[in-house]
Design an enzyme around this catalytic site. Structure first.
Site, short mmCIF file in Angstrom:
data_model
loop_
_atom_site.label_atom_id
_atom_site.label_comp_id
_atom_site.label_asym_id
_atom_site.label_seq_id
_atom_site.Cartn_x
_atom_site.Cartn_y
_atom_site.Cartn_z
N TRP A 108 43.62 28.40 39.89
CA TRP A 108 43.68 28.07 41.21
C TRP A 108 42.06 27.61 41.41
O TRP A 108 41.59 27.06 42.31
CB TRP A 108 44.08 29.17 41.98
CG TRP A 108 43.93 28.77 43.77
CD1 TRP A 108 44.74 27.95 44.48
CD2 TRP A 108 42.84 29.36 44.36
NE1 TRP A 108 44.18 28.05 45.60
CE2 TRP A 108 43.29 28.61 45.71
CE3 TRP A 108 42.06 30.03 44.11
CZ2 TRP A 108 42.16 29.01 46.84
CZ3 TRP A 108 41.06 30.37 45.14
CH2 TRP A 108 41.36 29.81 46.59
N HIS A 109 41.25 28.51 40.87
CA HIS A 109 39.79 28.54 40.89
C HIS A 109 39.18 27.38 40.58
O HIS A 109 38.23 26.87 40.81
CB HIS A 109 39.19 29.75 40.63
CG HIS A 109 39.40 31.00 41.43
ND1 HIS A 109 40.38 31.84 41.43
CD2 HIS A 109 38.52 31.54 42.48
CE1 HIS A 109 40.26 32.71 42.28
NE2 HIS A 109 39.21 32.47 42.90
N GLY A 110 39.82 26.75 39.46
CA GLY A 110 39.00 25.71 38.90
C GLY A 110 39.62 25.24 37.52
O GLY A 110 40.46 25.73 36.92
#
Length: 473
Positions: A321-323
């Site tokens: 989700w962060h990258g």
């Protein structure tokens, strides 16, 4: 547009607050909705159309998802969630996926194109808001919004649109139709919180940024233990003061507009286990994954192995989700493994004595710092190089570039930041400043207004600020 810019601080925010204060109570949402779309469009440009399209689709779906709605509600829910996730996957991960296919194809002499799309600002956050909305309506926890202006206000509210907190629909649904009756009280309560976040961001986080950048940019053949540890610790502090600073500013802005947004940080570096860390760090994300992924998967109700599986799935998703990078996947797996180990041996619930608290805090902090090396590194090679020097010490000092970046002023601020995170776990500064009427809180507010905000404003005016780190997610 960033909160820590002259345009926002000295034009956009005063104009919006003035409009909210003078507008009739029932028009507050209209002012916030219009201001929020302008705020987003100023930075997102053409990708604003993507946000608008997603809002239209989810607003219409919500009307079909209430418990008494005719038709196949489950089909509508699954279709809407698939649409939201599909938009996120294409815009955020298609480039990463096609790059991996391109690299594999090169091995056999083929040439596959790599898809390059500009990442829309805040897409990870507004996607999760949309999913929260349709799921909460489907579950009957809150009715669907009939007023499209209120819906736009929830999804696009500029304090939280681009970097959170992630506001579940159930947390704000009852506030949307309310008329403001204590407007100046809200401004008086919210501004100190906003000011605290501004000081965290521009005084501490931005001052540490050059040190972090220099350490992580050090070539592998020049990396030393001193550089690796300085970079890892400085980044742990930079990220905390940057992101918690943003959250303080968002919560303060929300309060000034008449909304109470959920807390996002509660002194996470005072945790004595990784499990506790995730109850204190980015709490709105942890709650979202708990309610919409972990519990629907079965939570801890299906036995030990199922619980471990569910924890691993959640943290794999948290990482990605962060990258779109393998470093985020490894970071997520690392934290998932920590939670599984703690649960396996019962460490997450083991009693903490006064004698063991300091040692457990230090150990947890060290593990979190190791994880941040993956989070910050541009690739796995850089991460493993830094970790190798951190775990296998040498006696070399700082490189010339890092020494030039690590000025006396920045080292002092780093030590100040370390001192702050080493304080006891209560009180949590943001809520304490916002709500407490104790003399100590009043004195802190006055000091913050006179010295902190003044110095922060000078730094903003001089242009010594950088974008919030979580804007990239």
């Amino acid at each position: 547009m960033s909160f820590a810019t002259p345009l926002f601080l000295w034009f956009f925010l005063p104009v919006v607050l003035a409009a909210v204060l003078v507008a009739p109570g029932r028009r507050r949402n209209l002012v916030v909705a219009v201001a929020s779309l302008l705020f987003y469009a100023s930075g997102a440009g053409g990708t604003t159309l993507l946000l608008l399209g997603c809002m239209v689709a989810n607003y219409l779906a919500g009307r079909r998802l209430e418990p008494d709605s005719p038709g196949d509600r489950r089909f509508v829910l699954v279709g809407t969630i698939a649409l939201n996730l599909g938009v996120l996957l294409v815009w955020k991960y298609a480039g990463f996926a096609t790059q991996q296919l391109h690299d594999i194809a090169e091995v056999v002499g083929a040439d596959l194109p790599v898809l390059e799309l500009a990442l829309p600002i805040g897409i990870s956050f507004y996607t999760f808001h949309h999913i929260s909305y349709v799921v909460d309506v489907y579950r009957g926890e809150r009715p669907a919004l009939r007023d499209p202006v209120s819906f736009v206000t929830y999804i696009a509210m500029f304090p939280q649109l681009v970097a959170g907190p992630i506001v579940r629909f159930r947390e704000i649904a009852d506030q949307l139709p309310q008329e403001r009756t204590h407007r100046w009280d809200d401004v008086a309560a919210g501004f100190p919180r906003f000011a605290l976040g501004l000081c965290k961001k521009v005084i501490i986080a931005d001052s540490l940024a050059p040190v972090v950048d220099a350490c992580f940019a050090t070539p592998s053949d020049e990396m030393t233990t001193a550089v690796a540890w300085l970079g890892a610790i400085a980044y742990a502090l930079q990220l905390y003061f940057d992101f918690s600073g943003y959250s303080d500013m968002a919560i303060g802005l929300g309060r000034m507009l008449g909304f109470r947004l959920p807390e996002n940080f509660a002194r996470p570096y005072s945790s004595v286990t990784a499990t506790e860390f995730w109850r204190r760090w980015h709490m709105s994300l942890s709650r979202w994954f708990r309610d919409y992924v972990y519990i629907p998967l079965g939570g801890n109700r299906g036995g030990v192995l199922s619980t471990y599986r569910n924890l691993t799935i959640v943290f794999v998703l948290t990482g990605f989700w962060h990258g779109a990078n393998w470093t985020f996947l490894v970071w997520g797996l690392f934290h998932g493994a920590l939670l599984v180990v703690e649960r396996r041996f019962g460490w997450e619930s083991a009693p903490v004595t006064t004698r063991t608290r300091i040692a457990r805090r230090v150990l947890t902090m060290l593990l979190v710092v190791i994880g941040w090396v993956f989070f910050r590194s541009p690739d796995l090679g850089t991460a493993f190089t830094m970790l190798g020097h951190m775990l296998l010490p040498d006696f070399s000092g700082l490189t010339e570039a890092v020494g030039a970046a690590a000025t006396n002023q920045r080292i002092v601020l780093l030590l100040v930041a370390l001192t702050v995170v080493a304080l006891p776990d209560h009180p949590v500064t943001g809520p304490y400043l916002e709500s407490s009427r104790a003399k100590a809180a009043t004195a802190a507010r006055v000091s913050l207004m006179t010295a902190g905000v003044g110095y922060a404003a000078i730094l903003v005016a001089s242009g010594t600020f950088s974008p919030f780190l979580y804007y990239q997610f």
